[in-house]
Design a protein around this motif. Structure first.
Motif, short mmCIF file in Angstrom:
data_model
loop_
_atom_site.label_atom_id
_atom_site.label_comp_id
_atom_site.label_asym_id
_atom_site.label_seq_id
_atom_site.Cartn_x
_atom_site.Cartn_y
_atom_site.Cartn_z
N UNK A 113 -11.63 2.05 -0.01
CA UNK A 113 -11.85 1.50 -1.34
C UNK A 113 -11.71 -0.03 -1.34
N UNK A 114 -10.81 -0.56 -0.52
CA UNK A 114 -10.70 -2.01 -0.40
C UNK A 114 -11.98 -2.60 0.17
N UNK A 115 -12.58 -1.88 1.14
CA UNK A 115 -13.87 -2.32 1.70
C UNK A 115 -14.93 -2.34 0.61
N UNK A 116 -14.98 -1.28 -0.18
CA UNK A 116 -15.94 -1.23 -1.29
C UNK A 116 -15.68 -2.37 -2.29
N UNK A 117 -14.41 -2.64 -2.57
CA UNK A 117 -14.08 -3.69 -3.53
C UNK A 117 -14.56 -5.06 -3.04
N UNK A 118 -14.42 -5.32 -1.74
CA UNK A 118 -14.89 -6.60 -1.21
C UNK A 118 -16.40 -6.72 -1.35
N UNK A 133 3.19 0.83 -11.91
CA UNK A 133 3.94 1.69 -11.00
C UNK A 133 3.24 3.01 -10.75
N UNK A 134 2.70 3.60 -11.79
CA UNK A 134 2.06 4.91 -11.62
C UNK A 134 0.85 4.82 -10.69
N UNK A 135 0.07 3.76 -10.80
CA UNK A 135 -1.09 3.60 -9.93
C UNK A 135 -0.68 3.19 -8.52
N UNK A 136 0.30 2.30 -8.42
CA UNK A 136 0.69 1.80 -7.10
C UNK A 136 1.32 2.88 -6.24
N UNK A 137 1.90 3.91 -6.86
CA UNK A 137 2.51 4.99 -6.08
C UNK A 137 1.51 6.06 -5.66
N UNK A 138 0.32 6.02 -6.19
CA UNK A 138 -0.70 7.00 -5.81
C UNK A 138 -1.16 6.75 -4.39
N UNK A 139 -1.21 7.81 -3.58
CA UNK A 139 -1.55 7.64 -2.17
C UNK A 139 -2.93 7.03 -2.00
N UNK A 140 -3.87 7.44 -2.84
CA UNK A 140 -5.22 6.94 -2.70
C UNK A 140 -5.33 5.47 -3.09
N UNK A 141 -4.59 5.06 -4.12
CA UNK A 141 -4.70 3.69 -4.62
C UNK A 141 -3.67 2.74 -4.03
N UNK A 142 -2.67 3.27 -3.33
CA UNK A 142 -1.62 2.40 -2.79
C UNK A 142 -2.17 1.30 -1.88
N UNK A 143 -3.15 1.57 -0.98
CA UNK A 143 -3.67 0.48 -0.14
C UNK A 143 -4.28 -0.67 -0.93
N UNK A 144 -4.85 -0.39 -2.09
CA UNK A 144 -5.41 -1.45 -2.92
C UNK A 144 -4.31 -2.43 -3.36
N UNK A 145 -3.17 -1.89 -3.77
CA UNK A 145 -2.08 -2.75 -4.23
C UNK A 145 -1.33 -3.38 -3.06
N UNK A 146 -1.31 -2.71 -1.92
CA UNK A 146 -0.70 -3.33 -0.74
C UNK A 146 -1.52 -4.53 -0.28
N UNK A 147 -2.83 -4.42 -0.33
CA UNK A 147 -3.67 -5.57 0.01
C UNK A 147 -3.45 -6.70 -0.98
N UNK A 148 -3.30 -6.37 -2.26
CA UNK A 148 -3.00 -7.37 -3.27
C UNK A 148 -4.15 -8.34 -3.50
N UNK A 149 -3.86 -9.35 -4.29
CA UNK A 149 -4.88 -10.35 -4.62
C UNK A 149 -5.28 -11.12 -3.38
N UNK A 150 -4.31 -11.55 -2.59
CA UNK A 150 -4.61 -12.33 -1.40
C UNK A 150 -5.43 -11.52 -0.40
N UNK A 151 -5.05 -10.27 -0.18
CA UNK A 151 -5.78 -9.43 0.76
C UNK A 151 -7.21 -9.20 0.32
#
Length: 383
Positions: free
Chosen positions: A183-188, A230-248
């Motif tokens: 999903x991060x790839x798609x977002x880029x 918090x609810x979105x960031x803890x979701x396994x599917x969406x967690x990588x999006x928040x780990x990448x963050x704005x800078x990522x």
């Protein structure tokens, strides 16, 4: 000595003459047998509990009529759209447009475009997976992405699913986490399209409000990442999006720009082979529409959708006195380019999928750690 669990006697004692249990072990008359003594009603295995035939995966049911029709719908739509485009053509003009093209040069351009696109896509994508999944090598992902061209012939997203499942299996990472990295790839990629559209709208005399709307959508998404609900960031599917963050995401966006430029050139320049000369300012508006339409899960490889949109958007840039000649030049471009790309991608994907990918898979460790240390907590979780 061993004790018998049924009679309460020792194994060394002489057994009764018959194998029937003693009389005093039977329940008295009129009394119902105890629930412990009788087997439970659901002790028999369910009908669908038979061992799976494919090594641990549940056996899939054969698709029904609706399932088969849904799978065939993209192909039927592609055939209908191509038939619609060809049905209104002057075939003499169509053949004349094809005859004007240098076929070897056109084929070499298609092969060069695919290799450049593969390299640029690998460069941008491997940075995301290294950060969030595992230390994937550029060469290994180059092979994997090229092999995914074969399933991508059905649909772009089928190829992405092929990559996601392969990385999850070979690097022992939960599938949901790899899907989140995808999903991060798609977002880029979508971020690049938003920037391209924001530049193209005012370049063609459009209102600045259109650019502001496109940029605003991207800013809202980045703001959501910064807030980290918090609810979105803890979701396994969406967690990588928040780990990448704005800078990522911004880094992934910058790394995706070469891929965007190669794809833009590969969508724009083939028209020039057929006398459809689109100025850069107009190409910045119309070519991204074709780029997005090809990736939509409507038809395989964008057959039909590309042809219909190109005829509607680009007729004014084609050479020819009559409308039939202009439409013939556009149709010759889209159909020939689609066929050339399909042949090159099929050949490259088959070579890498059958010849290189199995050897690469055997060398990949089954529990690779991400770059920077030990496996993450998400990798230790079951898929």
């Amino acid at each position: 000595m061993r004790s018998s669990t049924h009679t309460g006697t020792f194994a060394g004692a002489s057994p009764p003459r018959d194998a029937s249990p003693p009389r005093d072990a039977s329940p008295p008359r009129g009394a119902s047998p105890s629930r412990d003594a009788s087997p439970p009603r659901d002790a028999s295995p369910p009908r669908d509990a038979s061992p799976p035939r494919d090594g641990g995966l549940p056996e899939r049911r054969a698709p029904g009529l609706w399932g088969r029709a849904r799978r065939a719908l993209p192909f039927a739509l592609a055939v209908a759209l191509v038939a619609f485009v060809l049905g209104r053509l002057d075939f003499d003009a169509f053949r004349a447009a094809l005859a004007r093209v240098d076929a070897p040069l056109f084929g070499a351009f298609a092969a060069l475009f695919i290799l450049a696109l593969l390299a640029a896509d690998t460069f941008a994508t491997v940075l995301v997976y290294r950060r969030l999944i595992a230390p994937v090598a550029f060469r290994d992902f180059f092979v994997l992405r090229g092999a995914s061209y074969l399933p991508s012939l059905l649909n772009h997203h089928v190829g992405q699913a092929f990559i996601t499942v392969f990385l999850a299996r070979t690097h022992a990472v939960p599938l949901a986490r790899v899907a989140g990295a995808t999903l991060v790839v798609y977002a880029s990629w979508l971020g690049c399209l938003l920037l391209l559209g924001a530049v193209a709208v005012p370049a063609n005399g459009g209102p600045l409000a259109g650019s502001a709307l496109l940029l605003g959508a991207g800013v809202l998404y980045l703001a959501l990442l910064a807030l980290r609900p918090a609810r979105l960031a803890r979701t396994k599917l969406l967690a990588p999006l928040f780990e990448a963050g704005v800078r990522g995401h911004l880094v992934a966006l910058a790394a995706r720009v070469p891929h965007l430029l190669v794809l833009f050139a590969g969508t724009w320049l083939p028209f020039w082979f057929f006398g459809v000369r689109i100025p850069l300012a107009a190409a910045l508006t119309y070519i991204p529409i074709l780029m997005v339409a090809v990736t939509l899960p409507l038809t395989p490889q964008g057959f039909g959708t590309r042809d219909v949109l190109a005829a509607a958007l680009l007729e004014g840039f084609a050479a020819g006195v009559t409308r039939e000649e202009r439409l013939a030049a556009i149709a010759a471009t889209t159909t020939t380019w689609a066929v050339a790309l399909t042949l090159v991608e099929a050949a490259l994907g088959l070579i890498l999928l059958r010849g290189v990918l199995p050897h690469m898979e055997a060398k990949v460790p089954t529990a690779a750690a991400p770059a920077g240390g030990a496996p993450t907590e998400a990798q230790r979780e079951p898929a």
